[in-house]
Scaffold this motif. Structure first.
Motif, PDB file in Angstrom:
ATOM      1  N   UNK A  76       1.010  -1.180   0.168  1.00 17.17           N
ATOM      2  CA  UNK A  76       0.044   0.027  -0.009  1.00 17.17           C
ATOM      3  C   UNK A  76       0.912   1.297  -0.145  1.00 17.17           C
ATOM      4  N   UNK A  77       0.230   2.204  -0.481  1.00 17.25           N
ATOM      5  CA  UNK A  77       0.936   3.523  -0.235  1.00 17.25           C
ATOM      6  C   UNK A  77       1.007   4.299   1.076  1.00 17.25           C
ATOM      7  N   UNK A  78       1.676   5.056   1.335  1.00 19.95           N
ATOM      8  CA  UNK A  78       1.772   5.986   2.651  1.00 19.95           C
ATOM      9  C   UNK A  78       0.438   6.040   3.173  1.00 19.95           C
ATOM     10  N   UNK A  79      -0.493   6.601   2.525  1.00 19.17           N
ATOM     11  CA  UNK A  79      -1.918   6.908   2.624  1.00 19.17           C
ATOM     12  C   UNK A  79      -2.858   5.388   2.868  1.00 19.17           C
ATOM     13  N   UNK A  80      -2.178   4.572   2.337  1.00 16.30           N
ATOM     14  CA  UNK A  80      -3.208   3.214   2.525  1.00 16.30           C
ATOM     15  C   UNK A  80      -3.964   2.696   1.281  1.00 16.30           C
ATOM     16  N   UNK A  81      -3.551   3.279   0.162  1.00 17.67           N
ATOM     17  CA  UNK A  81      -4.187   2.939  -1.044  1.00 17.67           C
ATOM     18  C   UNK A  81      -3.362   1.629  -1.598  1.00 17.67           C
ATOM     19  N   UNK A  82      -4.023   0.542  -1.561  1.00 21.23           N
ATOM     20  CA  UNK A  82      -3.442  -0.764  -2.439  1.00 21.23           C
ATOM     21  C   UNK A  82      -2.702  -0.544  -3.500  1.00 21.23           C
ATOM     22  N   UNK A  83      -1.692  -1.009  -3.706  1.00 21.03           N
ATOM     23  CA  UNK A  83      -1.029  -0.854  -5.384  1.00 21.03           C
ATOM     24  C   UNK A  83      -0.770  -2.296  -5.780  1.00 21.03           C
ATOM     25  N   UNK A  84      -0.897  -3.224  -4.985  1.00 17.77           N
ATOM     26  CA  UNK A  84      -0.490  -4.782  -5.372  1.00 17.77           C
ATOM     27  C   UNK A  84      -0.910  -5.636  -4.186  1.00 17.77           C
ATOM     28  N   UNK A  85      -1.141  -6.890  -4.554  1.00 22.51           N
ATOM     29  CA  UNK A  85      -1.573  -7.923  -3.587  1.00 22.51           C
ATOM     30  C   UNK A  85      -0.202  -8.678  -3.324  1.00 22.51           C
ATOM     31  N   UNK A  86      -0.036  -9.239  -2.036  1.00 18.87           N
ATOM     32  CA  UNK A  86       1.160  -9.784  -1.761  1.00 18.87           C
ATOM     33  C   UNK A  86       1.135 -11.110  -2.714  1.00 18.87           C
ATOM     34  N   UNK A  87       0.132 -11.784  -2.850  1.00 14.33           N
ATOM     35  CA  UNK A  87      -0.005 -12.970  -3.552  1.00 14.33           C
ATOM     36  C   UNK A  87       0.549 -12.666  -5.179  1.00 14.33           C
ATOM     37  N   UNK A  88       0.270 -11.510  -5.816  1.00 13.56           N
ATOM     38  CA  UNK A  88       0.741 -11.544  -6.852  1.00 13.56           C
ATOM     39  C   UNK A  88       2.311 -11.310  -6.935  1.00 13.56           C
ATOM     40  N   UNK A  89       2.771 -10.446  -6.138  1.00 12.31           N
ATOM     41  CA  UNK A  89       4.375 -10.105  -5.999  1.00 12.31           C
ATOM     42  C   UNK A  89       5.091 -11.242  -5.566  1.00 12.31           C
ATOM     43  N   UNK A  90       4.488 -12.192  -4.634  1.00 16.55           N
ATOM     44  CA  UNK A  90       5.383 -13.130  -4.227  1.00 16.55           C
ATOM     45  C   UNK A  90       5.265 -14.447  -5.234  1.00 16.55           C
ATOM     46  N   UNK A  91       4.019 -14.863  -5.499  1.00 16.28           N
ATOM     47  CA  UNK A  91       3.914 -15.974  -6.464  1.00 16.28           C
ATOM     48  C   UNK A  91       4.248 -17.287  -5.789  1.00 16.28           C
ATOM     49  N   UNK A  92       5.319 -17.923  -6.336  1.00 17.45           N
ATOM     50  CA  UNK A  92       5.500 -19.294  -5.503  1.00 17.45           C
ATOM     51  C   UNK A  92       6.946 -18.954  -5.042  1.00 17.45           C
TER      52      UNK A  92
END
Lengths: 170, 754
Positions: free
Chosen positions: B567-583
């Motif tokens: 999330x950004x400093x103001x709390x707006x989500x920019x990506x889901x951890x599932x996407x970034x981490x994958x496997x």
């Protein structure tokens, strides 16, 4: 010798028991139930408190052979109405009455017994009833909180049928 | 990239820093399923037993093992000759024999060990070993040892004018008896020989890596062939910092090729670990007419017993903290650790600060009486604050709310008078009085403690943190070697990971030596140091996640992890951890150190030796039956600054438990040693407070952030143990008018029999 007794609702047998072994040793080392604890093994600390025919005893002061034909319920045999935690276990967990946890099994049984006898104990009642259970971590404040909180919960109807959960710890 | 959403739409993380989540080991502990070190078993397991010296000092002329070896079921009997590596070990100095060879130096010193099929067989075999002792006269008086030059360490501290004079002078000699940690879970462990010729040891300890180093050295094995795994620890309080049965169980396992379990009984436990140093303290305090301290002179002798253990560090604490949390311009302090043939003494909660607090707080009350001042007022007038200078020259640069803590306990409402329930009188359920001969008193005390290891020690912790997707959900794995001894460190590590990584599911792996050292669970240091290491490793993992995101989506400035998302400093989500981490998990290991400390000048005791100072104050109210000498503590009010309560429930638990141990030292806890022999090694005769002895406690917690510490926290575990002892004694003095210069206060001190 052979010792046969009901433990946590199950019929159990132990062979090769040396007559000098305590009920505590029988439970911990022969029946695989180390829930009752070995803090002093001379009846001073209450860590090994279990029910023997419905009465709380220090398992370290009872010879293993004395359990022959009798009913033992240890902390592993206590359970709530849904098969989950008994109210005393739940209250200890929530109140922060557990630190190292070595005194906990004995205290759980002692409190379980207190609340079965006195449904709404005063603080002085609680202190008197638990005077035989040493705790070195908590200073007893959170234990007092846990007992008051457990007393305010409905009793566990299933506590009398401890077989509803497996007895072996590991 | 997903549609932006706020973290609250997925729920902010709960159970993070500042919450009190249920402890992860709690359910196992309330159901009896938690595996303490004494609960372990293995196929083919043998039981170990130890033969100990019955003499405080004796020469060993010979050992005959024949009868022991002849007993059926006995698999091994070992003596000093069977120790393949270094014959001795120790925390600071390797002076303690694994097994005594030519001479025993204290009662209870291990001489031989046995492995057998049944614990009783092992004990009986040990009893059949014939040791030919030539008893020697033991040295049992610490001052005599000092005079003879038998000294582990002398720490002088000199500040200001050594010859300063003052208008009002009070002096006193104070004594502290030998306290025992009396954890409930006895020394125990299971050693398993491994195919590589090494050994796996499942053990209750405070510091896995310092055990590993000493065990490997004594076994003559490379460190990597000795692997330690933390078994459930039934309390510690300092008593598990030194080795007990570790080397013995490993020796027996390696000799027999079978798993060996050793479990001390309570009596053996009293001989199996170090104790709190008994102290003899001479104090002289000089003040002006307003009660402001002009000087303190002190001569402190701690009885270290037969071996060094951590005595040198305890002496340094007594010396550097020995005038208390007060501004004192002129100090002449000498603290000594004497070597005797009494039981070895070392670490116990408070570590040198407990003994001196009884001394300097007794003096402050004496000074108040001499000046006709209120005991709180004299302490307020001398209270140190931020910027004050310690006798060592170190500037106290963090919060030091000494006066405020005193005011907090002073301003608590007084406890109610006795209700009339006879159980509330001194003597309680023994029904010894209905109020006749009972007098009430109130006393105050405040103490100071250093947090973390001092004097330039390289004090660090290591944390390995992995963030990965498990079953479609982000999970954090935290792995350290830090010993959970009951204080709640496993809970705290998970809380930090939740806060730093915004992930609810955190698993704290069992502590072992497959990860780097975490240092000791002592010195009130683990929240600070292992907390710092876990935070650092989590931040590295976060940076790793952001770097991955940045490689795909540009600069990651100001981004953080929350609610399973980036999330950004103001709390707006920019990506889901599932996407970034994958496997592909992100894993980082970090070593973390607090700011450096420095050695003390050996002549002047000057130096920035400590990391952080911590303070707690107590007010005790007591009822004393002056005919029978019975004391009932009615209530204790405590106030403590914890910097930041990472887990408020655990903070209270530490304050309650520590206060109770201080009460025990004030009223009942003493290992009585006569001519070097322990007279009361049992819970029948060594009394620790029961639920009837410990009163209701009120607690005020201040959270004044220390800018140097993770989250601003301050170590919590020791300060409450330090000042409750003098507060209780001050209350008894107030009730009775007696001088009371020794703890524990015995009934005969109160009835005039002594």
């Amino acid at each position: 010798m052979r010792v046969s007794c009901r433990v946590n609702g199950e019929q159990r047998e132990a062979d090769g028991v040396w007559p000098g072994e305590s009920l505590l040793y029988l439970l911990r080392e022969r029946l695989g139930l180390p829930g009752a604890k070995n803090a002093c093994e001379q009846g001073e600390c209450g860590s090994c408190t279990v029910y023997l025919d419905g009465l709380p005893v220090c398992a370290c002061l009872v010879a293993g052979g004395q359990a022959q034909g009798r009913e033992v319920v240890a902390v592993e045999g206590l359970t709530g109405p849904d098969g989950g935690l008994d109210r005393v276990q739940h209250a200890f967990l929530q109140a922060g009455a557990v630190q190292c946890g070595f005194c906990t099994p004995g205290l759980i049984v002692a409190v379980h017994d207190l609340l079965a006898r006195v449904s709404t104990p005063t603080d002085a009642d609680i202190r008197e009833a638990l005077a035989g259970n040493l705790c070195r971590c908590t200073g007893y404040e959170k234990i007092m909180d846990a007992v008051r909180s457990a007393a305010a919960m409905p009793p566990s109807t299933a506590a009398a049928c401890p077989a509803s959960r497996p007895g072996g710890p590991r | 990239m997903t549609t932006p959403m706020t973290e609250t739409s997925r729920g902010a993380v709960t159970g993070g820093v500042g919450d009190s989540p249920v402890r992860p080991d709690g359910t196992l502990k309330v159901t009896g399923q938690f595996a303490f070190s004494s609960d372990l078993s293995a196929d083919g397991m043998l039981w170990g037993a130890t033969l100990r010296s019955p003499y405080a000092r004796a020469r060993i002329r010979g050992i005959d093992l024949t009868a022991a070896l002849a007993l059926p079921g006995v698999r091994a009997v070992l003596t000093a000759a069977d120790v393949p590596g270094a014959g001795s070990y120790g925390l600071e100095v390797a002076d303690q024999p694994v097994l005594a060879a030519d001479e025993v130096s204290y009662q209870g010193e291990p001489v031989a060990v046995v492995a057998a099929d049944h614990p009783e067989t092992a004990r009986r075999a040990a009893a059949r070993i014939v040791v030919d002792y030539e008893p020697l006269p033991p040295v049992t008086d610490a001052e005599a040892a000092l005079a003879a030059g038998d000294i582990f360490r002398h720490v002088p501290v000199r500040r200001g004018d050594a010859h300063a004079t003052a208008e009002v002078v009070v002096s006193g000699v104070y004594q502290v008896g030998m306290q025992d940690q009396a954890f409930l879970g006895p020394e125990s462990g299971l050693a398993m020989p491994t195919v590589d010729g090494g050994v796996d040891l499942y053990i209750a300890t405070q510091w896995l890596h310092v055990d590993q180093r000493q065990v490997a050295s004594c076994l003559g094995l490379p460190v990597d062939r000795v692997r330690l795994y933390l078994a459930g620890v039934g309390g510690a309080f300092g008593a598990r910092e030194d080795l007990s049965m570790q080397v013995h169980a490993c020796l027996l396992a390696l000799r027999t090729g079978r798993p060996v379990k050793m479990v001390y009984g309570r009596e053996e436990s009293f001989f199996g670990h170090v104790h709190r140093h008994p102290a003899l303290m001479r104090y002289e305090h000089g003040a002006d007419r307003d009660g402001r301290l002009v000087y303190v002179k002190a001569h402190i002798v701690l009885d270290g017993g037969a071996y060094a253990s951590s005595t040198p560090a305890v002496v340094a604490n007594a010396a550097t903290l020995g005038v208390g949390p007060y501004e004192v311009p002129n100090v002449v302090m000498d603290a000594y650790g004497a070597r005797t043939n009494n039981p070895p003494c070392g670490a116990m909660r408070g570590f040198g600060a407990v003994q001196t607090c009884f001394g300097y707080e007794s003096q402050m009350d004496k000074l108040a009486a001499a000046l006709g001042l209120d005991p709180v007022e004299i302490r307020r007038r001398n209270a140190m604050t931020t910027g004050s200078v310690m006798p060592t020259g170190q500037v106290v640069d963090g919060p030091a709310p000494v006066a405020r803590l005193l005011e907090l306990v002073r301003d608590r409402p007084a406890p109610l008078a006795a209700s009339g329930d006879p159980r509330e009188w001194p003597g309680g359920v023994a029904n010894t009085t209905h109020g006749e001969s009972v007098v009430r008193g109130v006393g105050y005390a405040i103490g100071i403690k250093n947090v973390c290891f001092s004097e330039g020690f390289d004090d660090y912790s290591t944390a390995r943190v992995r963030l990965e997707m498990v079953g479609g959900e982000p999970v954090v794995l935290v792995h350290t070697a830090a010993a959970e001894v009951g204080q709640g460190l496993v809970t705290l590590q998970a809380q930090i990971a939740r806060t730093e990584l915004g992930v609810e599911r955190v698993v704290v792996a069992a502590a072992d030596t497959t990860v780097g050292s975490a240092g000791s669970s002592s010195a009130s240091r683990q929240s600070y140091v292992t907390g710092g290491a876990v935070r650092a490793a989590c931040q590295a993992v976060r940076d790793g996640v952001l770097a991955r995101l940045g490689a795909r989506a540009g600069p990651a400035d100001g981004l953080r992890l929350a609610g399973g998302m980036v999330v950004t400093a103001s709390g707006v989500a920019v990506a889901d951890l599932a996407e970034v981490l994958g496997d592909d998990p992100v894993e980082e290991t970090r070593q973390w150190r607090h700011r450096p400390t420095h050695p003390l000048d050996p002549r002047t005791g000057q130096g920035d030796a400590h990391v952080q100072y911590a303070f707690a104050a107590h007010r005790a109210t007591v009822d004393v039956d002056v005919e029978l000498g019975l004391v009932r503590v009615v209530e204790i009010a405590t106030a403590q600054d914890v910097g930041k309560a990472i887990n408020p429930q655990a903070v209270l638990g530490q304050i309650h438990g520590g206060t109770a141990q201080g009460l025990g030292l004030a009223l009942m806890e003493e290992l009585r040693v006569v001519d070097g022999l322990v007279r009361n090694p049992s819970f029948t005769d060594y009394l620790i407070p029961t639920i009837l002895d410990v009163p209701p406690m009120t607690v005020d917690v201040l959270e004044l952030a220390d800018p140097h510490a993770p989250y601003g926290l301050r170590g919590v575990g020791e300060p409450p143990t330090i000042s409750s002892t003098p507060a209780v004694v001050a209350a008894i003095r107030a009730a009775t008018g007696l001088a009371l210069s020794r703890v524990p206060v015995r009934p005969e001190y109160l009835t005039g029999a002594v």
